[in-house]
Enzyme design. Structure first.
Site, short mmCIF file in Angstrom:
data_model
loop_
_atom_site.label_atom_id
_atom_site.label_comp_id
_atom_site.label_asym_id
_atom_site.label_seq_id
_atom_site.Cartn_x
_atom_site.Cartn_y
_atom_site.Cartn_z
N PHE A 266 1.33 -3.58 3.95
CA PHE A 266 1.61 -4.93 4.43
C PHE A 266 3.09 -5.22 4.23
O PHE A 266 3.70 -4.79 3.25
CB PHE A 266 0.78 -5.96 3.67
N LYS B 87 -9.35 8.31 2.14
CA LYS B 87 -9.90 6.96 1.95
C LYS B 87 -11.36 6.87 2.40
O LYS B 87 -12.06 5.94 2.02
CB LYS B 87 -9.04 5.94 2.69
N CYS C 69 0.81 -1.22 0.00
CA CYS C 69 0.00 0.00 0.00
C CYS C 69 0.84 1.27 0.00
O CYS C 69 0.29 2.38 -0.08
CB CYS C 69 -0.95 -0.01 1.20
N HIS D 85 -9.66 2.38 -0.23
CA HIS D 85 -8.22 2.11 -0.22
C HIS D 85 -7.82 1.53 -1.57
O HIS D 85 -8.19 0.40 -1.91
CB HIS D 85 -7.92 1.11 0.90
N GLU E 96 -1.15 5.14 13.72
CA GLU E 96 -0.73 6.32 12.97
C GLU E 96 -1.02 7.60 13.73
O GLU E 96 -0.19 8.51 13.77
CB GLU E 96 -1.42 6.35 11.60
N HIS F 40 -2.40 8.01 6.08
CA HIS F 40 -2.69 6.70 5.49
C HIS F 40 -4.12 6.30 5.85
O HIS F 40 -4.86 5.84 4.99
CB HIS F 40 -1.68 5.67 6.00
#
Length: 412
Positions: free
Chosen positions: A400, A336, A167, A341, A318, A307
């Site tokens: 990931f 998002k 990502c 996403h 975060e 993010h």
């Protein structure tokens, strides 16, 4: 940061191309994302699965945009990438038939590549036999092909690269594109990301690992970053491409400079295949590296495009890192909530949104945030856009595998 750097290396963002669930083109994206309008909806291709909704690009027909023969040779991930690249080149006021193609590079981020084509041909192999597998599989499914097709379409004949950091891929691509310009290997770089992996198999796996929202009764409100009742992300598809040039080159041709990419940082958590480091150590290292590369302090950052995936663990990790590094002052948003996403394309599209926020002096809201998690101590922009003159902003991407990438965008 380059060793021994004493002056900042800025690159001009002279063009943007966006093909997202919010629409095709900058204007459609600004209209819907800045309005906090969600693009999530039920998806016919996912009918009957546990999570039958997503954020799809609905206003693009690759055959109409690229021609039927060209579209048939491309997986959707490449088609979306080529369309975004064409937009970006046009937005920059460049003509690919006139430039020195050997001095134009391409860096594209993607996570899954042509997974839809692979799934289709695998099914053919199992159901009908290997003799009926298409020979085009090998020029459609590999992750390198989006960058390759962009090079063919735009006559970009310089370095041609794909990065795959989950990502964080799109942000990594923008950072590497800037480095190509600094090295002198290119005069123009088309940098960004593309993803089109809304397949039944991929979505089933994300569901089984608990990553996706299960709010199927109300898809439009399912992606809700930083909200107390968030329960996972909504998967999406799309592409974003930025045209990057050295500032002197952009000035010499009288180009409009939307904003500058002034810093890039990357790191690894080294923690877990899918869960973020709860202490946020890897993310913090990427942020601090980007700030140092931009010769910028945390106090200079007025806005963060987070993010912010809408997952319980990711958002809190975060947010705590943001508070620790930047303090309470930056205005934070996660786009998002509006477009879902976009996996490997997320960072590129969000980099474009950060450029637009700096250029416009207006920060988009976080869609669907109705009750902020009390454990998240941050100034989250909600409900409506916020006007704010911005000298510098940051865009975060974490993937990931614990792969992190951050860019710093400054005003032109």
């Amino acid at each position: 940061m380059a060793p021994g750097r004493r002056t900042r290396f800025d690159v001009a963002v002279t063009g943007l191309g966006l093909v997202t669930p919010a629409g095709t083109g900058v204007e459609k994206n600004v209209k819907r994302v800045w309005a906090g309008e969600s693009a999530a909806a039920r998806t016919d291709e996912l009918s009957g699965t546990a999570v039958d909704f997503s954020c799809r690009v609905e206003d693009v027909d690759p055959a109409a945009a690229l021609g039927r023969r060209a579209a048939l040779r491309m997986d959707r991930v490449s088609a979306l990438g080529v369309i975004a690249a064409r937009q970006a080149v046009a937005d920059a006021g460049l003509d690919s038939t006139e430039w020195d193609g050997a001095r134009v590079g391409v860096v594209i981020g993607t996570s899954f590549g042509g997974s839809a084509t692979f799934e289709r041909e695998h099914r053919t192999c199992l159901d009908e036999g290997p003799a009926l597998v298409s020979p085009t599989l090998m020029v459609m499914a590999p992750v390198n092909m989006t960058a390759g097709y962009i090079a063919m379409d735009c006559r970009a004949l310089g370095p041609n690269q794909v990065v795959s950091t989950a990502c964080a891929s799109g942000t990594t691509a923008v950072g590497f594109g800037r480095q190509l310009l600094e090295s002198g290997m290119c005069d123009v770089v088309l940098a960004g990301g593309s993803e089109a992996a809304l397949t039944r198999t991929g979505m089933a796996s994300l569901h089984k690992m608990g990553a996706l929202s299960r709010r199927g009764d109300d898809p439009a409100r399912a992606s809700r970053p930083f909200d107390l009742h968030r329960d996972g992300f909504v998967a999406g598809e799309g592409a974003g491409v930025l045209v990057l040039e050295r500032m002197a080159d952009a000035a010499a041709r009288g180009a409009r400079v939307r904003a500058r990419v002034s810093g890039f940082g990357a790191s690894a958590d080294g923690h877990h295949p899918s869960a973020p480091d709860p202490a946020g150590g890897g993310a913090e290292r990427a942020v601090r590296a980007a700030l140092a590369d931009a010769l910028t302090t945390p106090g200079d950052i007025g806005h963060i495009n987070a993010h912010g995936t809408s997952t319980p663990l990711g958002d809190i990790a975060e947010a705590r890192m943001i508070r620790r590094v930047y303090g309470a002052h930056p205005a934070v948003t996660s786009t998002k909530g509006a477009i879902g996403h976009l996996i490997g394309a997320a960072g590129a599209v969000e980099a474009a949104y950060t450029v637009l926020a700096v250029e416009r002096g207006e920060i988009p809201p976080t869609a669907n945030l109705t009750r902020q998690d009390p454990d998240i101590e941050a100034d989250i922009v909600t409900a409506a856009p916020r006007r704010a003159p911005l000298r510098a902003a940051a865009s975060h991407s974490f993937g990931f595998g614990g792969q992190n990438a951050v860019i710093v965008v400054t005003a032109a």
